[in-house]
Design a protein around this motif. Structure first.
Motif, PDB file in Angstrom:
ATOM      1  N   SER A  31      59.910  48.545  31.531  1.00 32.93           N
ATOM      2  CA  SER A  31      59.966  49.736  30.609  1.00 32.93           C
ATOM      3  C   SER A  31      58.846  50.849  31.504  1.00 32.93           C
ATOM      4  O   SER A  31      58.119  49.914  31.727  1.00 32.93           O
ATOM      5  CB  SER A  31      59.828  49.863  29.045  1.00 32.93           C
ATOM      6  OG  SER A  31      58.652  48.855  28.898  1.00 32.93           O
ATOM      7  N   HIS A  76      62.051  54.935  36.254  1.00 27.50           N
ATOM      8  CA  HIS A  76      63.411  54.646  34.358  1.00 27.50           C
ATOM      9  C   HIS A  76      64.540  54.947  34.760  1.00 27.50           C
ATOM     10  O   HIS A  76      65.218  54.596  34.159  1.00 27.50           O
ATOM     11  CB  HIS A  76      62.502  56.684  34.289  1.00 27.50           C
ATOM     12  CG  HIS A  76      63.377  57.109  32.685  1.00 27.50           C
ATOM     13  ND1 HIS A  76      64.187  57.327  32.939  1.00 27.50           N
ATOM     14  CD2 HIS A  76      62.350  56.507  31.841  1.00 27.50           C
ATOM     15  CE1 HIS A  76      64.169  57.739  31.319  1.00 27.50           C
ATOM     16  NE2 HIS A  76      63.547  57.257  30.919  1.00 27.50           N
ATOM     17  N   SER A  77      64.923  55.970  36.083  1.00 27.57           N
ATOM     18  CA  SER A  77      66.272  55.761  36.397  1.00 27.57           C
ATOM     19  C   SER A  77      66.573  54.108  36.845  1.00 27.57           C
ATOM     20  O   SER A  77      67.751  53.426  36.523  1.00 27.57           O
ATOM     21  CB  SER A  77      66.769  56.313  37.599  1.00 27.57           C
ATOM     22  OG  SER A  77      66.343  57.729  37.408  1.00 27.57           O
ATOM     23  N   ALA A  80      67.495  51.853  34.343  1.00 29.96           N
ATOM     24  CA  ALA A  80      68.854  52.490  32.970  1.00 29.96           C
ATOM     25  C   ALA A  80      69.469  51.406  34.048  1.00 29.96           C
ATOM     26  O   ALA A  80      70.492  51.639  32.793  1.00 29.96           O
ATOM     27  CB  ALA A  80      68.562  54.356  32.611  1.00 29.96           C
ATOM     28  N   ARG A  81      69.811  51.740  35.232  1.00 27.95           N
ATOM     29  CA  ARG A  81      70.813  51.511  35.727  1.00 27.95           C
ATOM     30  C   ARG A  81      70.277  49.665  35.357  1.00 27.95           C
ATOM     31  O   ARG A  81      71.847  48.554  35.396  1.00 27.95           O
ATOM     32  CB  ARG A  81      70.576  51.289  37.701  1.00 27.95           C
ATOM     33  CG  ARG A  81      71.147  52.316  37.994  1.00 27.95           C
ATOM     34  CD  ARG A  81      70.940  53.046  39.237  1.00 27.95           C
ATOM     35  NE  ARG A  81      69.892  53.017  39.941  1.00 27.95           N
ATOM     36  CZ  ARG A  81      69.575  54.237  40.079  1.00 27.95           C
ATOM     37  NH1 ARG A  81      69.385  54.986  39.458  1.00 27.95           N
ATOM     38  NH2 ARG A  81      67.718  54.330  41.000  1.00 27.95           N
ATOM     39  N   HIS A  82      69.706  49.178  35.631  1.00 32.18           N
ATOM     40  CA  HIS A  82      70.311  47.142  35.185  1.00 32.18           C
ATOM     41  C   HIS A  82      70.295  47.530  34.062  1.00 32.18           C
ATOM     42  O   HIS A  82      71.270  46.085  34.008  1.00 32.18           O
ATOM     43  CB  HIS A  82      68.494  47.324  35.465  1.00 32.18           C
ATOM     44  CG  HIS A  82      68.062  45.598  35.055  1.00 32.18           C
ATOM     45  ND1 HIS A  82      67.695  45.281  33.539  1.00 32.18           N
ATOM     46  CD2 HIS A  82      67.739  44.981  36.283  1.00 32.18           C
ATOM     47  CE1 HIS A  82      67.319  43.650  33.788  1.00 32.18           C
ATOM     48  NE2 HIS A  82      67.895  43.205  35.330  1.00 32.18           N
ATOM     49  N   ARG A  83      69.721  48.186  32.703  1.00 32.77           N
ATOM     50  CA  ARG A  83      70.546  48.057  31.571  1.00 32.77           C
ATOM     51  C   ARG A  83      71.837  47.915  31.719  1.00 32.77           C
ATOM     52  O   ARG A  83      71.966  47.295  30.995  1.00 32.77           O
ATOM     53  CB  ARG A  83      69.602  48.520  30.752  1.00 32.77           C
ATOM     54  CG  ARG A  83      68.742  48.541  30.404  1.00 32.77           C
ATOM     55  CD  ARG A  83      67.709  49.147  29.326  1.00 32.77           C
ATOM     56  NE  ARG A  83      65.892  48.751  29.438  1.00 32.77           N
ATOM     57  CZ  ARG A  83      65.081  49.760  29.109  1.00 32.77           C
ATOM     58  NH1 ARG A  83      65.730  51.039  28.396  1.00 32.77           N
ATOM     59  NH2 ARG A  83      63.661  49.130  29.010  1.00 32.77           N
ATOM     60  N   ARG A  84      72.955  48.952  32.425  1.00 31.92           N
ATOM     61  CA  ARG A  84      73.868  48.860  32.077  1.00 31.92           C
ATOM     62  C   ARG A  84      74.720  48.180  33.219  1.00 31.92           C
ATOM     63  O   ARG A  84      75.678  47.536  33.348  1.00 31.92           O
ATOM     64  CB  ARG A  84      74.161  50.368  33.344  1.00 31.92           C
ATOM     65  CG  ARG A  84      73.922  51.922  32.252  1.00 31.92           C
ATOM     66  CD  ARG A  84      74.578  53.516  32.757  1.00 31.92           C
ATOM     67  NE  ARG A  84      74.203  52.854  34.319  1.00 31.92           N
ATOM     68  CZ  ARG A  84      73.520  54.306  34.207  1.00 31.92           C
ATOM     69  NH1 ARG A  84      72.190  55.117  33.763  1.00 31.92           N
ATOM     70  NH2 ARG A  84      72.891  54.269  35.944  1.00 31.92           N
TER      71      ARG A  84
END
Length: 112
Positions: A31, A76-77, A80-84
């Motif tokens: 994070s 940050h991006s 977010a891609r890892h979570r998707r």
């Protein structure tokens, strides 16, 4: 509905997820945070920052790294891609399980 039609539908859904998977760019875990601090001074409160950091686990230890603004935006991006990506992989696993159980015979049940 015959099992073969169900498996074809599962296969199509799986292929769509694979296409989405191939479009994933850089990924990272962890994070990122943006923080500012306020301290009392002779002239009232003074604000320091913003400061940017990235926190993640490495070998069961929490590791925090100071970041520049550019690194903050990129990470940050990527996070977010890892979570998707994790969501895509979870859906792919569920489809795989359904397909495997649809196309293979299970263990014969005992009659009591």
């Amino acid at each position: 509905m015959p099992a073969s039609m169900n498996v074809r539908g599962l296969r199509r859904a799986y292929q769509r997820l694979r296409q989405q998977l191939s479009a994933v760019d850089w990924i990272c875990q962890g994070s990122v945070m943006k923080r500012s601090y306020q301290r009392s001074s002779e002239n009232g409160l003074k604000t320091y920052g913003p400061y940017y950091s990235w926190t993640r686990k490495v070998a069961n230890k929490t590791v925090t790294v100071a970041l520049s603004l550019a690194q903050y935006h990129i990470l940050h991006s990527a996070i977010a891609r890892h979570r998707r990506l994790e969501g895509l992989l979870d859906r792919m696993c569920r489809l795989s399980e359904q397909a495997i159980f649809a196309i293979t015979r299970g263990v014969a049940k005992r009659n009591r």
